[in-house]
Write a protein that holds these residues in place. Structure first.
Motif, PDB file in Angstrom:
ATOM      1  N   MET A   1       5.372   8.778   4.396  1.00 31.68           N
ATOM      2  CA  MET A   1       3.550   8.759   3.787  1.00 31.68           C
ATOM      3  C   MET A   1       3.576   9.537   4.664  1.00 31.68           C
ATOM      4  O   MET A   1       3.169  10.492   5.253  1.00 31.68           O
ATOM      5  CB  MET A   1       3.254   7.425   4.362  1.00 31.68           C
ATOM      6  N   LYS A   2       2.381  10.365   3.947  1.00 30.20           N
ATOM      7  CA  LYS A   2       1.333  11.768   4.468  1.00 30.20           C
ATOM      8  C   LYS A   2       0.714  11.880   5.340  1.00 30.20           C
ATOM      9  O   LYS A   2       0.688  12.947   5.641  1.00 30.20           O
ATOM     10  CB  LYS A   2       1.001  12.494   3.096  1.00 30.20           C
ATOM     11  N   ASP A   3       0.197  10.884   5.292  1.00 34.71           N
ATOM     12  CA  ASP A   3      -0.835  10.381   6.071  1.00 34.71           C
ATOM     13  C   ASP A   3       0.015  10.273   7.805  1.00 34.71           C
ATOM     14  O   ASP A   3      -0.706   9.335   8.696  1.00 34.71           O
ATOM     15  CB  ASP A   3      -1.559   9.561   5.951  1.00 34.71           C
TER      16      ASP A   3
ATOM     17  N   GLU B   1       1.161  -1.366  -0.047  1.00 33.55           N
ATOM     18  CA  GLU B   1       0.433  -0.121  -0.477  1.00 33.55           C
ATOM     19  C   GLU B   1       1.100   1.423  -0.227  1.00 33.55           C
ATOM     20  O   GLU B   1       0.801   2.263  -1.249  1.00 33.55           O
ATOM     21  CB  GLU B   1      -0.911  -0.281   1.146  1.00 33.55           C
ATOM     22  N   ALA B   2       1.818   1.271   0.549  1.00 37.81           N
ATOM     23  CA  ALA B   2       3.394   2.355   0.873  1.00 37.81           C
ATOM     24  C   ALA B   2       3.443   2.121  -0.402  1.00 37.81           C
ATOM     25  O   ALA B   2       4.024   3.811  -1.121  1.00 37.81           O
ATOM     26  CB  ALA B   2       3.968   2.424   2.184  1.00 37.81           C
TER      27      ALA B   2
ATOM     28  N   GLN C   1       2.034  10.250  -3.751  1.00 40.86           N
ATOM     29  CA  GLN C   1       1.588  10.423  -2.466  1.00 40.86           C
ATOM     30  C   GLN C   1       2.222  10.390  -1.534  1.00 40.86           C
ATOM     31  O   GLN C   1       2.416   9.328  -0.386  1.00 40.86           O
ATOM     32  CB  GLN C   1       0.803  10.310  -1.773  1.00 40.86           C
ATOM     33  N   TYR C   2       4.040  10.741  -1.102  1.00 39.21           N
ATOM     34  CA  TYR C   2       5.209  10.956  -0.208  1.00 39.21           C
ATOM     35  C   TYR C   2       5.896  11.850  -0.392  1.00 39.21           C
ATOM     36  O   TYR C   2       5.263  13.627  -1.141  1.00 39.21           O
ATOM     37  CB  TYR C   2       5.808   9.502  -0.219  1.00 39.21           C
TER      38      TYR C   2
ATOM     39  N   GLU D   1       2.198   1.960  -3.273  1.00 38.29           N
ATOM     40  CA  GLU D   1       1.258   2.155  -4.534  1.00 38.29           C
ATOM     41  C   GLU D   1       1.700   3.190  -3.906  1.00 38.29           C
ATOM     42  O   GLU D   1       0.947   4.781  -5.328  1.00 38.29           O
ATOM     43  CB  GLU D   1      -0.127   1.303  -4.345  1.00 38.29           C
ATOM     44  N   LYS D   2       1.553   4.082  -2.797  1.00 36.44           N
ATOM     45  CA  LYS D   2       1.684   6.053  -3.059  1.00 36.44           C
ATOM     46  C   LYS D   2       2.448   6.872  -3.644  1.00 36.44           C
ATOM     47  O   LYS D   2       2.841   7.703  -3.631  1.00 36.44           O
ATOM     48  CB  LYS D   2       1.402   5.844  -1.131  1.00 36.44           C
TER      49      LYS D   2
ATOM     50  N   GLN E   1       2.415   6.870  -6.984  1.00 30.69           N
ATOM     51  CA  GLN E   1       1.432   7.843  -6.989  1.00 30.69           C
ATOM     52  C   GLN E   1       1.629   9.049  -6.590  1.00 30.69           C
ATOM     53  O   GLN E   1       1.267  10.659  -6.904  1.00 30.69           O
ATOM     54  CB  GLN E   1      -0.193   7.871  -6.646  1.00 30.69           C
TER      55      GLN E   1
END
Length: 292
Positions: A278-280, A108-109, A117-118, A111-112, A115
């Motif tokens: 990770m951005k979250d 999942e990480a 998203q990091y 995949e981000k 995309q």
């Protein structure tokens, strides 16, 4: 868009049968990414169309995925430091303060990552050398977490004279002394009563280990300061050689023997280590989850 070039760094002791490594490789292969591994792991991973990495290819790697504990990241950081490769840690250890991605969330990480998203967090490193009478005894070394002076086999106190930018500060009577980066502030430094420093800060912290005075506290200095530690042992000349052994340890992984009168010079290294985030997830989230 061109595929990413991923360098995968497994740890055989932490990843039994390379099960997690192979799951990550299968995912990235399915996404059409370009995969590299250390030649040591190529026979085990070549079915995933991996390439054995060569020294001249490090400059072209986009990201390193490191599977193991924080120790695996520390050793990889020192090795890859000069290439400015972002490091993504997958935690197969106990605490995993640096390797924040858990194995079940690894794909999942990634995949981000694919995309975009990091983010990438810049971390400073230590650069140091050991001198005796002004002459270098060792080649310069690097540390990501810390540099620690302690006694070897016997628990006898040390005297360590501290200078900052050539100006004498104090001679500490203690079990040893730690100089830590912000990354290393949550490691031995924290256990020794030192402060937590946010990872992006540009500071170093000096922390005596079990000092023989209740008034002694850590000293936080700027990234521009040069720290000098001079060893003045409490052991007498009559004591056994084994008892008088003193060690400088880098990141708890690389050790150097020290003698009375040796001087350890430490400062911020040029360049930096880049940690994929990770951005979250924030440093405070990790601190609350893994420390408090």
């Amino acid at each position: 868009m061109k595929p990413y070039k991923f360098l995968i760094i497994p740890n055989r002791k932490k990843d039994t049968g390379l099960a997690v490594t192979k799951r990550i490789l299968a995912f990235l292969q399915g996404k059409g990414q370009e995969l590299y591994v250390d030649p040591e792991f190529w026979e085990d991973t070549k079915s995933f169309q991996t390439n054995p990495v060569t020294p001249d290819q490090y400059d072209s790697i986009h990201m390193a995925v490191i599977l193991g504990g924080d120790g695996t990241i520390l050793s990889s950081a020192r090795k890859l430091y000069q290439y400015s490769i972002p490091l993504l840690g997958v935690n197969l250890g106990r605490l995993g303060f640096l390797a924040e991605v858990e194995p079940e969330a690894a794909t999942e990480a990634l995949e981000k990552v694919l995309q975009g998203q990091y983010s990438v967090e810049r971390r400073i490193m230590l650069s140091g050398s050991i001198l005796n009478q002004g002459r270098e005894k060792t080649d310069p070394f690097l540390g990501f977490n810390d540099a620690v002076i302690t006694r070897g086999a016997f628990s006898r106190m040390l005297r360590v004279a501290v200078e900052i930018n050539g100006r004498y500060v104090e001679t500490f009577l203690a079990d040893g002394i730690i100089v830590a980066t912000p990354t290393g502030s949550t490691a031995y430094n924290l256990s020794a009563g030192g402060p937590i420093i946010v990872p992006g800060a540009q500071n170093l912290v000096i922390t005596p280990i079990c000092p023989h005075s209740l008034s002694v506290r850590s000293i936080v200095v700027s990234e521009e300061d040069e720290i000098s530690l001079r060893v003045e042992s409490e052991a007498s000349p009559e004591e056994e050689e084994q008892e008088r052994k003193i060690m400088l340890t880098i990141d708890g992984q690389v050790g150097y023997g020290l003698e009375q009168g040796d001087q350890v010079r430490l400062s911020r290294a040029d360049g930096a280590i880049y940690i994929v985030k990770m951005k979250d997830s924030t440093f405070y989230d990790i601190l609350r989850r893994k420390m408090f």
